[in-house]
Design an enzyme around this catalytic site. Structure first.
Site, PDB file in Angstrom:
ATOM      1  N   ASP A  67       0.842  -1.199   0.000  1.00  0.00           N
ATOM      2  CA  ASP A  67       0.000   0.000   0.000  1.00  0.00           C
ATOM      3  C   ASP A  67       0.878   1.249   0.000  1.00  0.00           C
ATOM      4  OD1 ASP A  67      -1.861   2.010   0.453  1.00  0.00           O
ATOM      5  OD2 ASP A  67      -2.011   1.577   2.604  1.00  0.00           O
ATOM      6  N   ASP A  69      -5.837 -11.126 -14.974  1.00  0.00           N
ATOM      7  CA  ASP A  69      -6.889 -12.045 -14.549  1.00  0.00           C
ATOM      8  C   ASP A  69      -8.195 -11.596 -15.178  1.00  0.00           C
ATOM      9  OD1 ASP A  69      -8.300 -13.983 -13.054  1.00  0.00           O
ATOM     10  OD2 ASP A  69      -6.976 -13.684 -11.340  1.00  0.00           O
ATOM     11  N   ASP A 118     -10.578 -16.898 -15.152  1.00  0.00           N
ATOM     12  CA  ASP A 118     -11.250 -17.370 -13.954  1.00  0.00           C
ATOM     13  C   ASP A 118     -12.372 -18.346 -14.304  1.00  0.00           C
ATOM     14  OD1 ASP A 118     -11.659 -16.936 -10.981  1.00  0.00           O
ATOM     15  OD2 ASP A 118     -13.639 -16.336 -11.703  1.00  0.00           O
ATOM     16  N   GLU A 138      -8.586 -21.369 -15.261  1.00  0.00           N
ATOM     17  CA  GLU A 138      -8.915 -22.020 -14.003  1.00  0.00           C
ATOM     18  C   GLU A 138     -10.014 -23.034 -14.268  1.00  0.00           C
ATOM     19  OE1 GLU A 138     -10.162 -20.839  -9.444  1.00  0.00           O
ATOM     20  OE2 GLU A 138     -11.126 -19.810 -11.131  1.00  0.00           O
ATOM     21  N   HIS A 150      -4.582 -17.453  -4.258  1.00  0.00           N
ATOM     22  CA  HIS A 150      -5.447 -16.608  -3.438  1.00  0.00           C
ATOM     23  C   HIS A 150      -6.707 -17.312  -2.956  1.00  0.00           C
ATOM     24  CE1 HIS A 150      -7.061 -16.534  -7.451  1.00  0.00           C
ATOM     25  NE2 HIS A 150      -8.192 -16.013  -7.004  1.00  0.00           N
ATOM     26  N   ASP A 151      -6.991 -18.498  -3.473  1.00  0.00           N
ATOM     27  CA  ASP A 151      -8.218 -19.210  -3.128  1.00  0.00           C
ATOM     28  C   ASP A 151      -8.008 -20.379  -2.173  1.00  0.00           C
ATOM     29  OD1 ASP A 151     -10.100 -17.702  -4.488  1.00  0.00           O
ATOM     30  OD2 ASP A 151      -9.902 -18.842  -6.346  1.00  0.00           O
TER      31      ASP A 151
END
Length: 553
Positions: free
Chosen positions: A21, A98, A199, A255, A328-329
């Site tokens: 950030d 993505d 995705d 994916e 991330h999943d």
């Protein structure tokens, strides 16, 4: 076998809101990625896969897109993206975007129009159905719990959403939808991106009779037989490839929930002109019981090895694999497949790195795995953000489960485990942000962070760098033959990689005990050690707990 840059490349996946950030609002941003490009380059990777940064209401953290051509202002907007892409290309890094093409946000202009009336020109951009016997059109459940259908008050019909109710599924049956998607993909190709991670691409073709599921409790079978691999899936992918993808030197990886050995090659066969690679989940759903991820089961090592062995055999000389152990999943790699306790944390993280970088296929590394980031165990469900986790919690409450025990499952399985902020140093908020981050930092950041590991030659981080350098300078570890030497062994994973010039042996001890290799039939005695995760007394006969060795003849 055709050789190309995306087979030899190594991918580093970034979850932008958790990476770095620079604005001070507690949310990672695109300038934060630009700021860390030298660090990323220092790893030796070639490709960055960037999770969604498009305009979005963030019901599912950006996987609900409201404008496919606009970069979210909270991430820095289009100018920040353009600068990132330019700086990456200057440094020899490629960018994979993505793309979420199965569904949009309900705040996308298409859906806003679609819900206005049954005869709206955009109505058939989505799936609308009347009630069936005063209930939902069928018994499908969402990936995020509850019905996959939501009744809209304007027209009194239901729309399909396989994910959250703010993620209506797009109707690829409509040629206008496909044309819109082709134009979106073309837009980003012309902008100069180097590829796409698509995705849940296996879900884009639907069974138009929308049959009730026979096995509502067997989630894996439901996904494969009802949600995924629809009747026109390969027609759609071939059309997208022909009209757009084939015109550019890019990489594509889809994916693939519901993709397994029986159908995986159909998506990536080099003669079919669809996708370059897919992410199958045979190893990532391996500990899911009949009730899904919150019904976990123990997994013996032979079952884990069999996934790699079977997929390598299936794709050999015909397609190409994606090698990954986390993203991330899913839970953190070292917490799930290694040992995240103090005693074996570093060695098990290094062992998994050796596995990732010595198996045939393109290697994907998720941010933070290169320093051994672990699962987090927040003290209450109130600390969690992930929509899937919160949905599963609500369903467990309805079922009357012991919620103290269910919280332990959340600690093990929640997607937020992989989404805690990147741990850069031991200062406040792990150096991720000057203000409170959107998701609490893992308390172990004071020990596990980049700064601590940068100057330690024996750190997990520097082991990754060494292993990446070895892979980059030894094409046999990319394209060479593969065979597992001990499929039935409960503790060791031993395999060979070879070509006409070189032969490597990989020895991995997936246990807390010393294990002997004497029973393994191989010419290991003639080999010499290339690299190990231990620093002394390298015996190939007795492998210490979580010891990993790469040896060469």
């Amino acid at each position: 076998m055709k050789k190309t840059w995306w087979k030899e490349g190594i991918v580093y996946q970034i979850y932008p809101r958790s990476f770095n950030d620079t604005s001070g609002n507690g949310l990672g941003d695109i300038p934060g990625i630009t700021e860390k490009l030298d660090y990323i380059k220092s790893l030796g990777v070639d490709i960055i896969w960037l999770c969604p940064v498009y305009k979005s209401p963030n019901d599912d953290n950006g996987y609900d897109i409201s404008d496919y051509r606009a970069i979210s202002e909270e991430f820095g907007g289009s100018s920040a993206f353009d600068e990132l892409l330019e700086k990456m290309h200057e440094k020899g890094l490629k960018l994979v975007m993505d793309l979420v093409l199965n569904h949009s946000s309900d705040e996308h202009e298409w859906f806003k129009e679609s819900r206005k009336s049954k005869d709206n020109p955009y109505r058939d951009y989505y799936f609308w159905k009347p009630a069936k016997n005063d209930k939902e059109p069928n018994n499908w459940i969402s990936f995020f719990s509850g019905s996959a259908w939501l009744k809209d008050d304007i027209t009194e019909e239901y729309f399909l959403h396989l994910f959250t109710k703010k993620q209506p599924d797009l109707n690829w049956e409509n040629p206008k939808v496909r044309k819109e998607i082709h134009d979106i993909v073309e837009f980003w190709c012309k902008k100069g991106v180097d590829g796409f991670r698509m995705d849940v691409i296996s879900l884009i073709s639907k069974q138009l009779d929308f049959p009730d599921t026979e096995y509502p409790k067997d989630y894996g079978r439901t996904i494969k037989n009802y949600y995924a691999n629809g009747p026109r899936i390969h027609e759609y992918l071939n059309e997208l490839n022909k009209k757009v993808l084939s015109k550019y030197d890019i990489m594509t990886v889809g994916e693939g929930p519901g993709i397994d050995l029986s159908n995986g090659l159909e998506y990536v066969h080099e003669d079919r002109d669809e996708l370059n690679m897919i992410f199958h989940f045979d190893h990532m759903f391996i500990d899911n019981g009949a009730g899904g991820k919150y019904d976990p089961i123990d997994v013996p090592l032979p079952k884990f090895k069999k996934v790699f062995n079977d997929w390598d055999k299936k794709l050999k000389d015909k397609g190409w694999g994606s090698i990954f152990l986390g993203n991330h999943d899913f839970s953190r790699m070292v917490s799930r497949f290694g040992d995240d306790g103090f005693k074996h944390h570093a060695n098990s993280a290094k062992l998994l790195a050796m596995l990732l970088l010595t198996i045939r296929g393109t290697t994907y590394i998720y941010q933070g795995d290169e320093i051994g980031m672990t699962n987090v165990a927040y003290p209450s469900i109130d600390y969690y953000n992930d929509v899937e986790t919160l949905g599963s919690w609500k369903e467990a409450v309805k079922r009357g489960e012991n919620m103290d025990e269910f919280l332990k499952l959340v600690h093990r399985q929640s997607r937020d485990n992989a989404r805690t902020p990147m741990q850069w140093n031991n200062k406040i908020n792990a150096g991720f942000s000057d203000s409170n981050p959107w998701l609490r930092v893992n308390p172990n950041y004071e020990k596990i962070n980049v700064e601590n590991q940068e100057n330690d030659p024996n750190s997990i981080l520097n082991f990754y760098r060494k292993m990446i350098a070895i892979r980059k300078t030894n094409n046999v570890l990319v394209y060479g033959e593969y065979i597992c030497l001990n499929e039935a062994d409960e503790n060791l994973f031993v395999y060979k990689r070879w070509d006409k010039s070189d032969l490597y042996i990989v020895l991995l001890n997936f246990s807390d005990e010393t294990q002997t290799t004497e029973h393994i039939d191989t010419d290991i005695k003639a080999s010499h050690l290339v690299i190990s995760n231990y620093n002394h007394n390298h015996s190939f006969i007795n492998l210490r707990p979580w010891e990993a060795q790469l040896r060469k003849l």
